[in-house]
Design an enzyme around this catalytic site. Structure first.
Site, PDB file in Angstrom:
ATOM      1  N   SER A 157     -35.711  -5.438 -49.379  1.00  0.00           N
ATOM      2  CA  SER A 157     -36.367  -6.200 -50.431  1.00  0.00           C
ATOM      3  C   SER A 157     -35.520  -7.430 -50.802  1.00  0.00           C
ATOM      4  O   SER A 157     -35.202  -8.238 -49.925  1.00  0.00           O
ATOM      5  CB  SER A 157     -36.609  -5.291 -51.641  1.00  0.00           C
ATOM      6  OG  SER A 157     -37.460  -5.886 -52.581  1.00  0.00           O
ATOM      7  N   ARG A 227     -41.442  -2.558 -66.092  1.00  0.00           N
ATOM      8  CA  ARG A 227     -41.142  -1.586 -65.037  1.00  0.00           C
ATOM      9  C   ARG A 227     -42.405  -0.897 -64.545  1.00  0.00           C
ATOM     10  O   ARG A 227     -42.564  -0.641 -63.344  1.00  0.00           O
ATOM     11  CB  ARG A 227     -40.148  -0.542 -65.551  1.00  0.00           C
ATOM     12  CG  ARG A 227     -39.682   0.442 -64.487  1.00  0.00           C
ATOM     13  CD  ARG A 227     -39.043  -0.275 -63.318  1.00  0.00           C
ATOM     14  NE  ARG A 227     -38.404   0.654 -62.387  1.00  0.00           N
ATOM     15  CZ  ARG A 227     -37.804   0.291 -61.274  1.00  0.00           C
ATOM     16  NH1 ARG A 227     -37.763  -0.991 -60.948  1.00  0.00           N
ATOM     17  NH2 ARG A 227     -37.252   1.171 -60.484  1.00  0.00           N
ATOM     18  N   ASP A 322     -46.807  -1.262 -47.219  1.00  0.00           N
ATOM     19  CA  ASP A 322     -46.084  -2.110 -48.173  1.00  0.00           C
ATOM     20  C   ASP A 322     -46.916  -3.367 -48.420  1.00  0.00           C
ATOM     21  O   ASP A 322     -46.997  -4.247 -47.567  1.00  0.00           O
ATOM     22  CB  ASP A 322     -44.712  -2.474 -47.605  1.00  0.00           C
ATOM     23  CG  ASP A 322     -43.869  -3.316 -48.560  1.00  0.00           C
ATOM     24  OD1 ASP A 322     -44.380  -3.691 -49.642  1.00  0.00           O
ATOM     25  OD2 ASP A 322     -42.711  -3.603 -48.226  1.00  0.00           O
ATOM     26  N   HIS A 355     -43.880  -0.115 -50.706  1.00  0.00           N
ATOM     27  CA  HIS A 355     -42.616  -0.849 -50.664  1.00  0.00           C
ATOM     28  C   HIS A 355     -41.418   0.090 -50.801  1.00  0.00           C
ATOM     29  O   HIS A 355     -40.346  -0.173 -50.245  1.00  0.00           O
ATOM     30  CB  HIS A 355     -42.598  -1.900 -51.772  1.00  0.00           C
ATOM     31  CG  HIS A 355     -41.421  -2.819 -51.717  1.00  0.00           C
ATOM     32  ND1 HIS A 355     -41.106  -3.584 -50.608  1.00  0.00           N
ATOM     33  CD2 HIS A 355     -40.461  -3.103 -52.640  1.00  0.00           C
ATOM     34  CE1 HIS A 355     -40.012  -4.299 -50.847  1.00  0.00           C
ATOM     35  NE2 HIS A 355     -39.604  -4.018 -52.060  1.00  0.00           N
ATOM     36  N   ASP A 356     -41.590   1.173 -51.532  1.00  0.00           N
ATOM     37  CA  ASP A 356     -40.500   2.134 -51.720  1.00  0.00           C
ATOM     38  C   ASP A 356     -40.086   2.812 -50.424  1.00  0.00           C
ATOM     39  O   ASP A 356     -39.063   3.512 -50.390  1.00  0.00           O
ATOM     40  CB  ASP A 356     -40.907   3.209 -52.727  1.00  0.00           C
ATOM     41  CG  ASP A 356     -40.599   2.802 -54.164  1.00  0.00           C
ATOM     42  OD1 ASP A 356     -39.948   1.760 -54.357  1.00  0.00           O
ATOM     43  OD2 ASP A 356     -41.029   3.524 -55.083  1.00  0.00           O
TER      44      ASP A 356
END
Length: 393
Positions: A157, A227, A322, A355-356
């Site tokens: 990232s 968040r 992602d 994305h994680d």
């Protein structure tokens, strides 16, 4: 918390603080007269410092990438699955260094640090920092350890953006660059998500224009909302469906506005936990660094021209679900590297984790990662000669 340290763990680690007195000129035009960088290291630096690997962290990351600080820790560092004896970044072979970047809130100089001119926390007066600024500070960190050339620089990232910037600005100082779940610049959609997060924070009544330290309050609501927005973008639709579906906490509708679905409770939990562990001013800084990253802007917006300066080999990894940093963005980078005549390997990993996925040790991902790091390790013993060859090109 572990009952015993696993055999493939780097074990108990202690952060170090490295102080720098040489002023650092920043892209914004301001200068940090002195600053601290907090780091952790794993493994042993060899005699010619040719086995060093730099780990660059993502948006909310920090220096604690592997191991445990104490036996009371609930879980290990954020990339413990990839760093340690026998793992892809094998600490029996590599000396691994991870830092908390400038502007961070885990010990390095940032908004929570005291401003020597006022004796109060910098707060919103801390200068805007960029990926280039971080790389320049990391160069000084390498010099501190006598590392003239990194065996590899690795990042996911925002960390991948730092690795890429290294390859352009200091091409002779790394042999391999691993860019994982990243992009050569943010899309308009990504910038938009970051702006929503910043607005959530700055509109919190407890933000006080960034001077909340003096008020002894924290803009928890805004930070939690930021968040929550971010976390949604890190997950995939398939992953959320698999993890939560439309499951309800109580099994039936309550006909009010309290959290009723499991996914609502999960997001609220993640937001609440983050709001007590991260600094709001730091979050604003980190998202701006993401927005500003565009190495091609220094080369008339020609990414191929920018990458033509690189001398290292590249591994670029993307994940199918992602959508924050989609595979198309990785392929854009790969195409530019190929056009620039660089050695590049590309892998697109099937994953439901969005994305994680770059943080999750799926077997195919770890096998690929380990195989490439095996290749990196082959260059350790011949590193000085490789550098001479690179300088001659």
């Amino acid at each position: 918390m572990p009952s015993a340290i696993p055999a493939d763990s780097v074990g108990l680690v202690t952060p170090q603080t490295i102080h720098f007195d040489t002023p650092l000129a920043l892209a914004c035009g301001r200068v940090l007269e002195s600053y601290d960088l907090v780091i952790e290291t794993y493994g042993t630096l060899n005699a010619d410092a040719s086995n060093a690997v730099l780990i660059c962290h993502a948006l909310s990351g920090h220096q604690h990438a592997a191991g445990y600080h104490s036996m009371e820790d609930r879980k290990p560092g954020w990339w413990d699955s990839a760093i340690g004896p026998g793992k892809p970044i094998d600490t029996n072979r590599f000396f691994v260094l991870c830092l908390n970047n400038l502007g961070g809130c885990h010990g390095s100089t940032g908004p929570t640090s005291l401003n020597p001119e006022t004796g109060k926390p910098y707060g919103p007066d801390f200068p805007i920092v960029t990926v280039k600024d971080w790389v320049n500070s990391q160069v000084r960190l390498a010099d501190h350890f006598g590392i003239q050339q990194w065996a590899a620089i690795v990042g996911g990232s925002l960390g991948g953006m730092q690795a890429l910037q290294w390859s352009i600005d200091y091409p002779e100082r790394l042999r391999d660059c691993l860019v994982i779940a990243s992009a050569p610049k943010l899309s308009a959609q990504n910038i938009a998500f970051n702006e929503v997060a910043r607005q959530a924070i700055s509109k919190d009544p407890q933000f006080h224009q960034g001077h909340y330290y003096e008020q002894q309050v924290v803009p928890k609501t805004g930070l939690a909302l930021a968040r929550m927005v971010g976390h949604i973008t890190y997950l995939s639709d398939d992953g959320m469906r698999e993890k939560f579906g439309r499951e309800m906490r109580a099994g039936k509708l309550s006909f009010d506005f309290n959290p009723q679905f499991e996914v609502e409770s999960y997001l609220q939990y993640q937001g609440e936990r983050f709001s007590t562990a991260f600094d709001a001013n730091t979050y604003l800084l980190m998202t701006k660094a993401l927005d500003y990253f565009d190495p091609a802007s220094d080369y008339d917006h020609d990414l191929v021209a920018a990458l033509s300066h690189a001398r290292c080999r590249f591994l670029v990894v993307a994940f199918t679900t992602d959508w924050r940093f989609s595979p198309e963005r990785s392929r854009e980078l790969v195409d530019a590297l190929v056009a620039a005549g660089k050695q590049v390997s590309y892998a697109e990993i099937d994953s439901a984790h969005g994305h994680d996925a770059f943080l999750i040790p799926s077997p195919r991902y770890m096998e690929l990662f380990a195989a490439y790091m095996d290749r990196v390790a082959l260059g350790i013993s011949t590193a000085p000669q490789q550098k001479e060859n690179a300088d001659a090109r």
